[in-house]
Structure formats: C-alpha cells, structure tokens
Design a protein around this motif. Structure first.
Motif: not given
Length: 392
Positions: A110-120
């Motif tokens: 999602d466009k509101n994704a956090t850094d951890n979600q982007i890394k996963k």
C-alpha cells in the motif's frame, strides 16, 4: 566509524566468496568498499592479495607438447540445456513488467506502507524473480524492477518525489540542506546507490542463492533479522548525532549564505508595510475581513476573500482571476505538504514509542504499534490526490 564495522565485514565476506569463484574484479570492488566503510588489517591484506591475482595473466590450459603430437579433433558443440519454467512464473513476470514505474504495485504494498513492510515485500519478490530460481523470459528484467522499486520506496526523499508524480531518478540534484542530511543518512543506512540488484540481494540474504536455501535457512534469517535490528538502533543514534553536529558546524556558514535572502525578506516586509493592500488577498480559513467563501474552478479548493477588495481588483479581470486561482491552488498544495510531513513525523514517533526498549524485541506494545501503522494520514492522502493535478 564504529557503526559501519558490521557492514564492512559483510562486504569482506562477499569479496572472499567472489575471489574463491574467480571473480577478482568484484572482489576488489567490495574489498575497497569495506575499507572505505571501516579500515581493517584483514581488509588491507585481502586487497593486496586480490589485486595481485587480478593483475596476473590467465594461464593457458593446454601444453604445447601435447598439442604438437596429438591431432586436433573437432567435437560437435554440446546442446545447451534449456532451463524449465512454469506458466505461473511466466504470468508473474509479465505482471511485474506491466507495472512499469508503479513501484507500489511492483512490491504489492500500500502507499502508506512502512519501511518494515517494504523490506518484507522486497524479500518475497526478490526470491520469486531471482534468475537462479526463475528462468522464465524477462525474469532478469523483473528482478531489476523489484530492486529499483525497493531503492525508490526505501528512500524517503525519492519516495516523496515518486508520490507526487515526479521522476525520483532525475531529481537527486535539487534538494534543500535538510533533504541533503536525509540523503546522507539514507546512504549510511543502505549504501544502495552503488550496489547492483544482485549485490543488493546478496546483502539481504548473506550472499548468493546457494546460501539462501538450505537446512539452515531459518537460523540464518533469524540471525540476519537480529543484526538488522542492531544496525537500525545504531543508525538512529548515528543520525541524531550527525544532525546535531551538522547543525552546529553549519550555523555560521548558513548565516553567511542566508544573508542575501534575509535582506530580500526585509525589503519585502517594508514593501508590504507601505503597500496599499495591508490585508492578505485570500486565506484558507475565515479571518476578518476575509469571510466570503469561494471555491477554485479547477480543483474545488475552498478559500476566503474580502468581497469589496476581491471583486474590484481580481474578479472583473479574467486573466488576473485565473492567475490568482492557480496561485491559490499552489499555496494550498504547499500547506498540504507541511501538514503531511507533520503527520509522518507523528506516526514515526508513535512507532518508536511502541517499538520497545531493546531493538524492538523487549517491551514492544503490539496494539499501539498496529494503531500507529494504521493511523489515517488525511493530509498525505489529499496531497497524493491533488499533486498530479497541480503543478508548482
């Protein structure tokens, strides 16, 4: 710097593996990078060894006596064995390539994704499209797109430019002093600007596809997550110290550079004080005498004016009226940017408060952390909606 020691040792590990496989140029590159990050005696020793091997000429494999006595036989080239792939892999590659530069869609976040979600999301997509695991046509390009998406979305400045519809690659040069420090922090945190998609993959998974799949994969991933949490804690402390130090060192230089702007601002203040229109022509909130609500024709943005002044000086002149409404929309976009940055800082503070006291492991408040992750970003959503329509 002590905080870069782990990253330097990781680069040394990659350099040793490259030397063992005969890729001396890659070994030299990662050894030099390790020394830049944190000079060590073993790094200097390895660099001298690799440079000597890289300078040595390749030895001939066949002896002249054998070739002279043995007649040459021409063997037919062995057929190249094509690697197999599934229809699901072909479909997945086509889906990634069709995303073009929609980096959120490439990583399926999602466009509101956090850094951890982007890394996963990067770990999942990189494993799926790595050429050693996916041999479908175009898998290499899809793998590069996944790495590109992670590079853009994990950098706050590039991500903001991408969210506003700009070209994140072509906007590196136009940044303020504050964004410069943020870019320096992003470089210290990842050093991704000079790392290829394959090297980025190796830094995430400890080097190579062989080490990423095996009986010890789960233990390796747990150790890697623990090291990353330690590094994140050190990088936060380093970033705070760097901001303080840069603020103190650059104060005098900033004042001297800002002096022309200060003089211009003083002249502008005098011009406003002695101008006939002492009140602002429009405001975004009702403030006497600007109490008459109006809406821009292009994007329905509300603003308040004094009808006695606005009707006589602006409304009756269509050219001036259109120009004024365009300026109103640009000013509103700037106010949305400031409010969006405030919302992002507030969410980051809430995440840090709920993240625990020891690398996010001990004392973490999961309920508060989830609430902070799902916090509604009203101004940021409005900014994303209006930014492509309004060009500053």
């Amino acid at each position: 710097m002590e905080s870069n020691k782990d990253e330097a040792l990781k680069c040394l590990t990659i350099a040793r593996k490259a030397m063992e496989s005969g890729d001396y140029s890659k070994a030299v590159r990662f050894t030099e990078k390790s020394i830049r990050l944190f000079p060590t005696a073993q790094g200097e020793q390895l660099l001298s060894i690799v440079q000597k091997k890289n300078a040595e000429p390749r030895k001939a494999t066949a002896s002249p006596t054998t070739s002279a006595t043995t007649p040459k036989t021409h063997k037919a080239p062995e057929p190249v064995q094509e690697r197999k792939y599934t229809t699901e892999q072909v479909r997945a590659v086509k889906t990634i390539l069709a995303c073009n530069k929609d980096y959120y869609k490439i990583l399926s976040v999602d466009k509101n994704a956090t850094d951890n979600q982007i890394k996963k999301a990067y770990r999942k997509q990189a494993l799926q499209f790595h050429p050693d695991k996916n041999s479908a046509p175009g898998a290499d390009e899809a793998f590069k797109l996944v790495a590109k998406a992670f590079d853009i979305l994990s950098d706050s400045n590039k991500r903001a430019i991408h969210d506003e519809g700009g070209d994140a690659d072509g906007s590196r040069g136009r940044s303020s002093a504050a964004s410069y420090h943020q870019q320096q922090y992003a470089y210290n945190r990842r050093s991704a600007d000079d790392v290829s998609p394959e090297d980025l993959f190796n830094m995430f998974f400890g080097g190579g596809m062989r080490n990423s799949f095996g009986p010890n994969m789960r233990a390796q991933q747990q150790q890697q997550r623990f090291r990353q949490q330690q590094q994140q804690q050190r990088y936060r402390q380093q970033y705070t110290r760097q901001q303080t130090r840069n603020g103190e060192d650059d104060l005098a230089a900033s004042l001297s550079q800002m002096m022309p702007l200060i003089l211009i601002a003083i002249l502008a203040i005098f011009a406003v004080l002695f101008s006939f229109e002492s009140e602002p022509l429009y405001t975004f909130r009702p403030s006497p005498p600007n109490t008459n609500l109006r809406t821009t024709r292009a994007n329905d943005i509300n603003y308040y004016v004094n009808p006695k002044v606005f009707d006589t000086t602006v409304k009756n002149n269509m050219h001036k009226f259109s120009r004024t409404e365009r300026q109103i929309e640009k000013d509103w976009l700037g106010e949305l940017r400031l409010n969006c940055q405030s919302e992002q800082r507030h969410r980051a503070n809430l995440l840090n408060q709920a993240d625990g006291v020891l690398f996010g492991i001990v004392g973490r408040n999961e309920k508060a952390y989830k609430k902070a992750e799902n916090m509604k970003m009203t101004h940021c959503e409005e900014l994303r909606r209006l930014a492509p329509k309004i060009r500053g």
